[in-house]
Design an enzyme around this catalytic site. Structure first.
Site, short mmCIF file in Angstrom:
data_model
loop_
_atom_site.label_atom_id
_atom_site.label_comp_id
_atom_site.label_asym_id
_atom_site.label_seq_id
_atom_site.Cartn_x
_atom_site.Cartn_y
_atom_site.Cartn_z
N THR A 28 69.36 36.17 45.65
CA THR A 28 70.13 36.14 46.89
C THR A 28 69.72 37.30 47.77
O THR A 28 69.39 38.38 47.28
CB THR A 28 71.63 36.25 46.55
OG1 THR A 28 72.01 35.12 45.76
CG2 THR A 28 72.49 36.29 47.81
N GLY A 95 73.23 44.02 44.50
CA GLY A 95 74.61 43.64 44.80
C GLY A 95 75.04 43.93 46.22
O GLY A 95 76.21 43.77 46.56
N GLU A 103 73.71 36.99 39.65
CA GLU A 103 72.32 37.46 39.54
C GLU A 103 72.06 38.01 38.13
O GLU A 103 71.03 37.71 37.52
CB GLU A 103 72.05 38.55 40.58
CG GLU A 103 72.00 38.01 42.01
CD GLU A 103 71.94 39.10 43.07
OE1 GLU A 103 71.69 38.76 44.23
OE2 GLU A 103 72.15 40.28 42.75
N LYS A 121 62.45 50.29 49.26
CA LYS A 121 63.42 50.17 48.16
C LYS A 121 63.01 50.99 46.93
O LYS A 121 63.80 51.12 45.99
CB LYS A 121 63.58 48.70 47.75
CG LYS A 121 63.93 47.75 48.90
CD LYS A 121 65.26 48.10 49.53
CE LYS A 121 65.78 47.01 50.46
NZ LYS A 121 64.93 46.73 51.61
#
EC number: 5.3.1.6
Length: 219
Positions: A28, A95, A103, A121
């Protein structure tokens, strides 16, 4: 390249791990959305997908990809998802999109977890990005007090209800030096559904989008 172009590059790069005739675990978020777009080009070659959120399910179905309930599937070859942070040990914070529990469940079933992310990231120490914790609503205050004892500064994420009907506490101010220990400690708090630390089950492969191309890191 823009950040979105880097995300698109890694989303499409993950296609190389998709085997024809298989069911693919799909994550997601904005980076995973690019992978779903790429997966649409293989819809006639794969059996379908298992999705970690209602939003991803909708997108997959819109592309004509059959979405299986996880209960119908014995195992998954791969799970492809983004991350809010990833360290050198392939441990992640996830999250930001509030889908952390599903997930984590799908990641636990998959043989290989492929993390797709842009270079922003990558971190040495997890925790600058607030750590999401999914909590049963009645336990919100009790869990928050326990998170303070662990050194965090929890904030209730306003106007967000997870696909499971729960709420999110975002924990600020954590320098996570032992991700596995912290994941276990937070998961042991009554009322916590799960924490967005993916340390016990980290990524097996990371595809990192850089201006010089996609960098592959294998655990």
């Amino acid at each position: 390249m823009t950040q979105d172009e880097l995300k698109k590059a890694v989303g499409w790069a993950a296609l190389q791990y998709v085997q024809p005739g298989t069911i693919v675990g799909v994550g997601t978020g904005s980076t995973a959305a690019h992978f779903i777009d790429a997966l649409g080009t293989m819809k006639g070659q794969i059996e379908g997908a298992v999705s970690s959120s209602d939003a991803s399910t909708e997108k997959l179905k819109g592309l004509g990809i059959h979405v299986f309930d996880l209960n119908e599937v014995d195992s998954l070859g791969i799970y492809v998802d983004g991350a809010d942070e990833i360290n050198g040990h392939m441990q992640m914070i996830k999250g930001g999109g509030a889908a952390l529990t599903r997930e984590k469940i799908i990641a636990s079933v998959a043989e290989k977890f492929i993390c797709i992310a842009d270079a922003s990231k990558q971190v040495d120490i997890l925790g600058k990005f607030p750590l999401p914790v999914e909590v049963i609503p009645m336990a919100r205050s009790a869990v928050a007090r326990q998170l303070v004892k662990l050194g965090g500064r929890p904030e209730y994420r306003q106007n967000v209800v997870t696909d499971n009907g729960n709420v999110i506490l975002d924990v600020y101010g954590m320098e996570i030096l032992d991700p596995i220990a912290l994941e276990n400690a937070i998961n042991a708090i009554p009322g916590v559904v799960t924490v967005g630390l993916f340390a016990n089950r980290g990524a097996d492969v990371a595809l990192i989008g850089t201006p010089d191309g996609v960098k592959t890191i294998v655990k």
